[in-house]
Design a protein around this motif. Structure first.
Motif, mmCIF file in Angstrom:
data_model
loop_
_atom_site.group_PDB
_atom_site.id
_atom_site.type_symbol
_atom_site.label_atom_id
_atom_site.label_comp_id
_atom_site.label_asym_id
_atom_site.label_seq_id
_atom_site.Cartn_x
_atom_site.Cartn_y
_atom_site.Cartn_z
ATOM 1 N N UNK A 1 0.805 -1.220 0.000
ATOM 2 C CA UNK A 1 0.000 0.000 0.000
ATOM 3 C C UNK A 1 0.841 1.275 0.000
ATOM 4 N N UNK A 2 2.145 1.141 0.151
ATOM 5 C CA UNK A 2 2.987 2.333 0.272
ATOM 6 C C UNK A 2 3.225 2.968 -1.099
ATOM 7 N N UNK A 3 3.329 4.305 -1.125
ATOM 8 C CA UNK A 3 3.643 5.002 -2.377
ATOM 9 C C UNK A 3 5.143 4.882 -2.651
ATOM 10 N N UNK A 4 5.541 3.815 -3.300
ATOM 11 C CA UNK A 4 6.970 3.570 -3.510
ATOM 12 C C UNK A 4 7.546 4.535 -4.533
ATOM 13 N N UNK A 5 8.862 4.841 -4.475
ATOM 14 C CA UNK A 5 9.755 4.422 -3.407
ATOM 15 C C UNK A 5 9.567 5.289 -2.159
ATOM 16 N N UNK B 1 9.017 -0.812 -5.909
ATOM 17 C CA UNK B 1 8.179 -1.665 -6.761
ATOM 18 C C UNK B 1 8.944 -2.166 -7.989
ATOM 19 N N UNK C 1 5.220 -5.456 -10.193
ATOM 20 C CA UNK C 1 4.308 -4.979 -9.158
ATOM 21 C C UNK C 1 4.680 -5.428 -7.754
#
Lengths: 353, 353
Positions: free
Chosen positions: A4-8, A250, A312
């Motif tokens: 769920x994290x906004x990578x990086x 990701x 992904x």
């Protein structure tokens, strides 16, 4: 949660961090050494406060602006381990700082001591000594001369310090710690011989700290130990279990044994020592290597017999040099048992002046 | 004026910048190529607007967050030259962006095309091709297959793109440009053979741009040319007179032929290619070399016959890789004829997601 994290993005495992903080505090106390951790690694008021709660007598910083950030955060005992040249602007800022916290600064020449004394009369200083890293600092036997110049100019000499940065190479930790001890002992003798105070003999870095003992040292200034990083793992200065900071990233492209992650040098930093095995490591994938790094691409190569992650998938990158990574982030995402529990501002990010 | 700056800080010479912008715009027009400069270098809305005023058809960016920053700044035609993997969060952000600017995105697999089509139906895409840099991108002859997958999934294929990053090495500029042309021609053929649109054939990087011609290219995406940097100087891709960005830095320590500057990797970046002569260069001191770099120290070595700068002197460092330097700064100090005339926010600093 990782997915769920906004990578990086930069994550810190709260449990690992706490263990690292406690272990270093206990190690220093056990050897009768004061601990003054270098805050340039974490740049984070929350972590600085915890270091002090666990017994650190004060903090080390690299710049006036870092000192200002931590002073604003309520930290009241700061050592700027740097040979500051007091331009008029910097002089005014130093005077303001000295008026609100216990402040100590590095010097490494008579000229800088005299300039500093004009800027901030009565300021406490430590003489910086070169113990083999050959960066700033005077030769140990010249410490007394610099101390005399400082004293005569009106500064208050409190001792000597060094950074054994030449420990950053395989097998160099113990010899660098020995160099550090020798240099500090000689420097302290040189200062004492002039009738001046050599009570503080400050050294230490994460790779050498295990080998640093009281006498001649009185104080340790490690920084990286709070988070660990790939350099420390590859030097043997920390284990995978002590790596608290990772960059969630990701898989965006995939070809044969190679994947591309969205964590590049603009989030990890481009640091790569000649002896490093790559541009960082992957937590849980000890045989994978980051074989190339661009601004937004990490090229990861997996061995033939290992299943390659899918498009992904979110992986955790361990940066080579964590101080650089933190300085590129606005905030640290604090994770506990796999769940996000907090966000800490990197309050001193970019505090270079 | 230099002496009054709070060093280390990032300065941009407005006159040199303007000359660089005009020269690239004229060079592209002269060859009948569209110019879509990569904004990852400057991250600065003021410079982006000037690029468009001088004829750029739109901008290139590397991330969704960079696109968001420039869209907020009024730039309305953006190409994200990156194989984005659309997590749910990223998908929502892409949909929002596509609703307010002309948006184009990179793809380099059928899987990413299908995921992207589910996220943003009808989105315009270019197929990324590997022309020899071996990072992301498919082989040129596979571009058609990816284009078909994209088309069938509901994306609008507009052509192909590549980044000839293998130009970053001495003597590699012309061969890399030739690889680029070959790869784009093959890829376009592969896409056209499937009856799909290969109208956009986009390439270009600062080192190759001199050697890139129309047919097969239609569009150039150089980034670094706006500022120049030590890498470009050492590659011969720009001269000292085209270096617009320097880091003002103070001499804080001095020993023999060596001085320590207060500009370290936390302001310059740690980028150093194997062929680079050091960790950056000094404007006006072509024979000096930055022989070591720590977070807040640049060790500069001068040749024996050159007078060594004094403590407190302010020097101008040309970073190795200017994109990294800009991404470490909050603002650029704009200088004209030696006087500060403006400050520009690095609006997309840290925009990695």
């Amino acid at each position: 949660m990782l997915a769920d994290l906004p990578t990086p993005c930069v994550t810190v495992d709260a449990g690992v961090l706490e263990r690292n903080l406690r272990a270093m505090a206990a190690g220093a106390t056990g050897r009768g050494l004061a601990l003054r951790p270098h805050a340039k690694t974490h740049k984070c008021v929350e972590i600085a406060r915890r270091q002090v709660e666990l017994g650190a007598g004060g903090l080390t910083v690299a710049t006036i602006s870092e000192a200002e950030v931590f002073a604003d955060g309520g930290l009241d005992d700061l050592f700027i381990a740097y040979p500051i040249w007091p331009s008029p602007q910097r002089a005014a800022r130093l005077r303001a700082l000295a008026g609100r916290v216990a402040l100590r600064v590095g010097i490494d020449s008579a000229a800088s001591a005299e300039a500093l004394a004009r800027a901030v009369p009565g300021l406490e200083v430590l003489v910086e000594v070169d113990s083999g890293h050959h960066r700033s600092g005077v030769g140990p036997r010249s410490a007394g001369e610099v101390a005399v110049a400082a004293d005569q100019a009106g500064l208050r000499v409190r001792g000597v310090f060094t950074f054994p940065g030449h420990a950053y190479g395989p097998g160099r930790q113990r010899p660098a710690a020995e160099d550090e001890a020798t240099a500090l002992a000689l420097a302290a003798e040189s200062v004492s011989a002039k009738g001046l105070d050599a009570g503080v003999r400050s050294g230490g870095s994460t790779p050498t700290v295990t080998f640093s003992g009281a006498d001649p040292l009185t104080e340790l200034r490690p920084g990286v130990y709070v988070f660990g990083d790939a350099q420390q793992v590859e030097l043997g200065s920390c284990g995978w279990g002590e790596v608290a900071l990772t960059v969630a990233s990701t898989v965006v492209s995939r070809s044969g044994p190679r994947v591309i992650l969205d964590a590049g040098s603009k989030v990890l930093g481009a640091d790569r020592q000649a002896w490093a095995t790559g541009f960082g490591r992957l937590l849980g994938h000890p045989d994978a290597r980051i074989t190339a790094l661009s601004e937004h691409h990490a090229t990861v190569t997996f061995p033939d017999d290992v299943p390659v992650p899918r498009l992904g998938d979110v992986l955790r990158v361990v940066p080579n040099h964590v101080c650089a990574t933190v300085n590129l982030a606005d905030e640290l995402i604090v994770v506990s048992d796999g769940e996000q529990v907090d966000r800490w501002a990197v309050a001193a990010r970019g505090a270079n002046t």
